[in-house]
Design a protein around this motif. Sequence first.
Motif, PDB file in Angstrom:
ATOM      1  N   GLU A 145       0.841  -1.189   0.000  1.00  0.00           N
ATOM      2  CA  GLU A 145       0.000   0.000   0.000  1.00  0.00           C
ATOM      3  C   GLU A 145       0.880   1.244   0.000  1.00  0.00           C
ATOM      4  N   ARG A 146       0.532   2.212  -0.806  1.00  0.00           N
ATOM      5  CA  ARG A 146       1.332   3.428  -0.948  1.00  0.00           C
ATOM      6  C   ARG A 146       1.047   4.418   0.168  1.00  0.00           C
ATOM      7  N   GLN A 147       2.096   5.092   0.576  1.00  0.00           N
ATOM      8  CA  GLN A 147       1.969   6.229   1.471  1.00  0.00           C
ATOM      9  C   GLN A 147       2.055   7.509   0.628  1.00  0.00           C
ATOM     10  N   ARG A 148       1.687   8.611   1.216  1.00  0.00           N
ATOM     11  CA  ARG A 148       1.754   9.871   0.469  1.00  0.00           C
ATOM     12  C   ARG A 148       3.159  10.152  -0.046  1.00  0.00           C
ATOM     13  N   SER A 149       4.141   9.764   0.750  1.00  0.00           N
ATOM     14  CA  SER A 149       5.534  10.024   0.370  1.00  0.00           C
ATOM     15  C   SER A 149       5.994   9.140  -0.790  1.00  0.00           C
ATOM     16  N   ASP A 150       5.175   8.112  -1.149  1.00  0.00           N
ATOM     17  CA  ASP A 150       5.555   7.180  -2.216  1.00  0.00           C
ATOM     18  C   ASP A 150       5.097   7.644  -3.594  1.00  0.00           C
ATOM     19  N   ALA A 151       4.463   8.799  -3.677  1.00  0.00           N
ATOM     20  CA  ALA A 151       3.929   9.272  -4.951  1.00  0.00           C
ATOM     21  C   ALA A 151       5.019   9.304  -6.016  1.00  0.00           C
ATOM     22  N   GLY A 152       4.681   8.753  -7.177  1.00  0.00           N
ATOM     23  CA  GLY A 152       5.623   8.729  -8.286  1.00  0.00           C
ATOM     24  C   GLY A 152       6.538   7.526  -8.316  1.00  0.00           C
ATOM     25  N   GLN A 153       6.544   6.728  -7.261  1.00  0.00           N
ATOM     26  CA  GLN A 153       7.385   5.531  -7.218  1.00  0.00           C
ATOM     27  C   GLN A 153       6.656   4.345  -7.856  1.00  0.00           C
ATOM     28  N   GLU A 154       7.449   3.378  -8.339  1.00  0.00           N
ATOM     29  CA  GLU A 154       6.880   2.166  -8.926  1.00  0.00           C
ATOM     30  C   GLU A 154       6.181   1.335  -7.852  1.00  0.00           C
ATOM     31  N   PRO A 155       5.052   0.688  -8.194  1.00  0.00           N
ATOM     32  CA  PRO A 155       4.396  -0.203  -7.229  1.00  0.00           C
ATOM     33  C   PRO A 155       5.358  -1.303  -6.785  1.00  0.00           C
ATOM     34  N   GLN A 156       5.294  -1.670  -5.522  1.00  0.00           N
ATOM     35  CA  GLN A 156       6.214  -2.664  -4.975  1.00  0.00           C
ATOM     36  C   GLN A 156       5.449  -3.918  -4.583  1.00  0.00           C
ATOM     37  N   ILE A 157       5.966  -5.058  -4.998  1.00  0.00           N
ATOM     38  CA  ILE A 157       5.358  -6.342  -4.653  1.00  0.00           C
ATOM     39  C   ILE A 157       6.102  -6.941  -3.464  1.00  0.00           C
ATOM     40  N   VAL A 158       5.340  -7.420  -2.492  1.00  0.00           N
ATOM     41  CA  VAL A 158       5.903  -8.082  -1.317  1.00  0.00           C
ATOM     42  C   VAL A 158       5.398  -9.527  -1.307  1.00  0.00           C
ATOM     43  N   THR A 159       6.315 -10.474  -1.340  1.00  0.00           N
ATOM     44  CA  THR A 159       5.944 -11.891  -1.267  1.00  0.00           C
ATOM     45  C   THR A 159       5.961 -12.323   0.186  1.00  0.00           C
ATOM     46  N   ILE A 160       4.861 -12.894   0.639  1.00  0.00           N
ATOM     47  CA  ILE A 160       4.683 -13.192   2.058  1.00  0.00           C
ATOM     48  C   ILE A 160       4.630 -14.695   2.309  1.00  0.00           C
ATOM     49  N   ILE A 161       5.008 -15.070   3.520  1.00  0.00           N
ATOM     50  CA  ILE A 161       4.976 -16.455   3.993  1.00  0.00           C
ATOM     51  C   ILE A 161       4.047 -16.496   5.200  1.00  0.00           C
ATOM     52  N   MET A 162       3.043 -17.376   5.153  1.00  0.00           N
ATOM     53  CA  MET A 162       2.046 -17.392   6.219  1.00  0.00           C
ATOM     54  C   MET A 162       1.841 -18.796   6.775  1.00  0.00           C
ATOM     55  N   ARG A 163       1.448 -18.824   8.035  1.00  0.00           N
ATOM     56  CA  ARG A 163       1.084 -20.079   8.692  1.00  0.00           C
ATOM     57  C   ARG A 163      -0.355 -20.457   8.320  1.00  0.00           C
TER      58      ARG A 163
END
Length: 346
Positions: A145-163
Amino acid sequence: MGFTQQEIIRIREQSYQMERKGELTPEALKYIYDKKLFHLFVADDLEGNMTPLPQAIRIFQECARIDGSFGWLVTIGSGGGYFVPFMTDETARSVFARPDAVIAGSGAVTGTARRVDGGYIVNGRWKYCSGSMFATTFTANTLLERQRSDAGQEPQIVTIIMRPDQVRIEKDWNPFGLKATGSHSIVVTDAFVPDEMTFSFTEMRSHEDELLYKYPFLPFAQTSFAGVAMGLADHFLEAAEAYLQARGNESVLAELEEQIEEFAHQKDAFYRVLDKSWEELGQKGKLTPEMEQRISIECITVAKASLGCGLRLFPLLGLSACMEDTEINRVWRDLQTACQHALLRG
């Protein structure tokens, strides 16, 4: 590594039950655990069963020849071992170092991750998570999820590991083939995932010297699914031969023999390229772009040839082959379903 004829017969005896219930039997799962088939791509020091890719694809083919859902789940489950080098050694040990360890999940980016102290709050729904009913770990891709300070940056994918206790399984897998794969959707609501339970495919953290982990992901996945398609086609041709011999249909048997010969040539061509790609990887430490393209083409070609076995022969088998409780019908439906995978359609 292989199955005895007695084991093959025993697993096939359970195929109808597995399809009806929509999951593997405990006995079929035990075969997988005992032979460490979910660990074919897990490093040996993590209680794995590290196997050269060409040998593993032949194992996938054999498992799918025995039973479609059985082979699909062995292939998908073992594929999770490819994630080992992107985890820290400690995380990889917690995920993989147990006899029943297996990952289910999705590569689709259909969830979100919100940054908090020490990790992320995750929400999302992911479809087609094969093996969800017995998975010990789940992985999925989320969009940060983007924060205001992230404006103009490329979307970032986070790969998660869950139980498993962080995941709710929605039993919505209702296909006409591969019914026992349990490829249901998973739903996650406000789950906290710590930083150490995330990884990126651009950063190797452990086991960098294992040759398998240097094989590019796309051809790795394509060759795996191609193995399943070939095994299903083998089973279809085998079942068709028994079906036709029981009915004494000599004209169609002659066409079947021609199809078997043609398909054998297609499989040989595929394995020649696969074996050559593995040899190239061992010599150079990477695949050339030309080899990557070549192996991808061979995967799609042999998958089309696998499906073609059924497309050519099934219409010649008569009305009784349309009965869903027959072996030939089940294998035909499994073959069609497997070959719908996007990586096999070009």
